[in-house]
Write an enzyme that holds these catalytic residues in place. Structure first.
Site, PDB file in Angstrom:
ATOM      1  CG  ASN A 194     -12.049  -0.699  -0.903  1.00  0.00           C
ATOM      2  OD1 ASN A 194     -12.734  -0.001  -2.516  1.00  0.00           O
ATOM      3  ND2 ASN A 194     -12.296  -0.601   0.071  1.00  0.00           N
ATOM      4  CD1 TRP A 195      -9.309  -1.748  -7.557  1.00  0.00           C
ATOM      5  CD2 TRP A 195     -10.403   0.026  -9.251  1.00  0.00           C
ATOM      6  NE1 TRP A 195      -9.563  -2.715  -8.290  1.00  0.00           N
ATOM      7  CE2 TRP A 195      -9.710  -1.536 -10.008  1.00  0.00           C
ATOM      8  CE3 TRP A 195     -10.718   1.020  -9.758  1.00  0.00           C
ATOM      9  CZ2 TRP A 195     -10.101  -2.065 -11.166  1.00  0.00           C
ATOM     10  CZ3 TRP A 195     -10.362   0.427 -11.627  1.00  0.00           C
ATOM     11  CH2 TRP A 195     -10.376  -1.086 -11.908  1.00  0.00           C
ATOM     12  CE  LYS A 196      -9.354   0.340   0.898  1.00  0.00           C
ATOM     13  NZ  LYS A 196      -8.664   0.655   2.096  1.00  0.00           N
ATOM     14  CG  HIS A 247     -14.533   0.214   3.816  1.00  0.00           C
ATOM     15  ND1 HIS A 247     -14.188   0.972   4.230  1.00  0.00           N
ATOM     16  CD2 HIS A 247     -13.868  -0.830   3.140  1.00  0.00           C
ATOM     17  CE1 HIS A 247     -12.337   0.634   3.682  1.00  0.00           C
ATOM     18  NE2 HIS A 247     -12.879  -0.300   3.414  1.00  0.00           N
ATOM     19  CD  GLU A 276     -10.749   3.248   3.954  1.00  0.00           C
ATOM     20  OE1 GLU A 276     -11.449   3.452   2.698  1.00  0.00           O
ATOM     21  OE2 GLU A 276      -9.966   2.205   4.359  1.00  0.00           O
ATOM     22  CD  GLU A 316     -11.931  -4.383   4.772  1.00  0.00           C
ATOM     23  OE1 GLU A 316     -11.680  -5.290   3.630  1.00  0.00           O
ATOM     24  OE2 GLU A 316     -12.943  -3.543   4.487  1.00  0.00           O
ATOM     25  N   GLY A 331      -4.842  -0.384   5.265  1.00  0.00           N
ATOM     26  CA  GLY A 331      -3.865   0.102   4.819  1.00  0.00           C
ATOM     27  C   GLY A 331      -2.622   0.388   5.680  1.00  0.00           C
ATOM     28  CB  SER A 377      -2.856  -5.446   6.038  1.00  0.00           C
ATOM     29  OG  SER A 377      -2.312  -4.018   6.144  1.00  0.00           O
ATOM     30  N   GLY A 414      -7.436  -4.465  -0.543  1.00  0.00           N
ATOM     31  CA  GLY A 414      -7.570  -2.627  -0.775  1.00  0.00           C
ATOM     32  C   GLY A 414      -5.824  -2.405  -1.617  1.00  0.00           C
ATOM     33  N   GLY A 415      -5.624  -1.682  -1.237  1.00  0.00           N
ATOM     34  CA  GLY A 415      -4.120  -2.060  -1.825  1.00  0.00           C
ATOM     35  C   GLY A 415      -3.540  -2.826  -2.391  1.00  0.00           C
TER      36      GLY A 415
HETATM   37  P1  PGA Z   1      -6.317  -2.825   2.122  1.00  0.00           P
HETATM   38  O1  PGA Z   1      -7.763  -2.342   2.705  1.00  0.00           O
HETATM   39  O2  PGA Z   1      -6.130  -4.042   1.846  1.00  0.00           O
HETATM   40  O3  PGA Z   1      -4.967  -1.507   1.817  1.00  0.00           O
HETATM   41  O4  PGA Z   1      -5.764  -3.066   3.798  1.00  0.00           O
HETATM   42  C1  PGA Z   1      -8.378  -3.196   2.339  1.00  0.00           C
HETATM   43  C2  PGA Z   1      -9.749  -2.772   2.323  1.00  0.00           C
HETATM   44  O5  PGA Z   1      -9.950  -1.542   3.072  1.00  0.00           O
HETATM   45  O6  PGA Z   1     -10.780  -2.843   1.841  1.00  0.00           O
END
Ligand code: PGA
Length: 235
Positions: free
Chosen positions: A7-9, A89, A91, A159, A165, A195, A216-217
């Site tokens: 997930n590149w956000k 998600h 966010e 998640e 993050g 994470s 994500g990251g």
């Molecule tokens: P993260 O994000 O790996 O940076 O913790 C995961 C996500 O939000 O899908």
């Protein structure tokens, strides 16, 4: 089969996205999915053409067409031959005020147009500390799938919000326990997210009820994401 999703956000310029997409390894054994920002999704799909990599968007709206400035719909995503959509998600829930009701409508639309879906759920730190994690996740799952009986195209990503993050991943045991709990509610694949990196991926993926990872990251760095893809090959 394991599922490894990135997930590149809202990250990367197109040049950076291009370089990253070009570097991602594919797998014949596992399912690899990329969720770039939607404006890059078609280009990314072209870049990975011929490799066994699926591409999706990070969000859709729940109407087909109309005066909804800035939104894109499930039918549009389908008409561009994209494979997947992320729904719910944390966010989106937090910054865009997506309720369980909205998420339910989005999920219905995605299913109507035969998109594959990763539905995200997870409790906050406060909820976990107050022993509400299981109740919260159960409610999120049940409300999201309300009125739906065919969930063949749906996967869930657990998640925990406190792990996204933050560098603090759920322990493999914590994740596995929640995944088992989710699968007792509805028996579909459950990915873990929060994470994930090349150091914890093996142990997380080795758990009985963890079917994949939503990253994500660590999905923004080709060498790390590829390392996780390689780790999944070992299982
Ligand atoms: P993260 O994000 O790996 O940076 O913790 C995961 C996500 O939000 O899908």
């Amino acid at each position: 089969m394991k599922i490894i999703a990135g997930n590149w956000k809202m990250n990367l310029t197109f040049d950076q996205a291009n370089t990253l997409a070009n570097s991602i390894k594919s797998s014949n054994k596992n399912e690899i999915i990329l969720f770039p920002p939607s404006i890059y999704a078609l280009k990314v799909k072209e870049i990975v053409k011929g490799k066994n990599i699926k591409v999706g968007v990070q969000n859709i709206f729940y109407e087909d067409f109309g005066a909804y400035t800035g939104e894109i719909s499930a039918i549009m995503v389908k008409s561009m031959d994209l494979d997947y959509v992320l729904i719910g998600h944390s966010e989106r829930r937090k910054y865009f005020f997506e309720s369980d009701e909205i998420i339910n409508k989005k999920l219905k639309k995605a299913i109507e147009y035969n998109l594959d879906v990763i539905l995200c759920v997870g409790e906050t730190l406060e909820e976990r500390e107050n022993n509400k994690a299981f109740e919260v996740v159960k409610n999120q799952v049940l409300r999201a799938i309300e009125g739906l009986n065919n969930l063949n195209n749906v996967k869930i990503a657990y998640e925990p919000v406190w792990a996204i993050g933050t560098g603090i991943n759920a322990t493999p045991e914590q994740a596995n326990e929640m995944h088992q709990f989710i699968k007792e509610i509805i028996n579909i694949p459950v990915l873990y997210g929060g994470s994930v990196n090349e150091k914890n991926a093996y142990e997380l993926l080795s758990q009985e009820f963890i079917d994949g990872l939503l990253i994500g990251g660590a999905s923004l760095k080709a060498e790390i994401f590829n390392k996780i893809i390689e780790i999944a090959e070992l299982l």
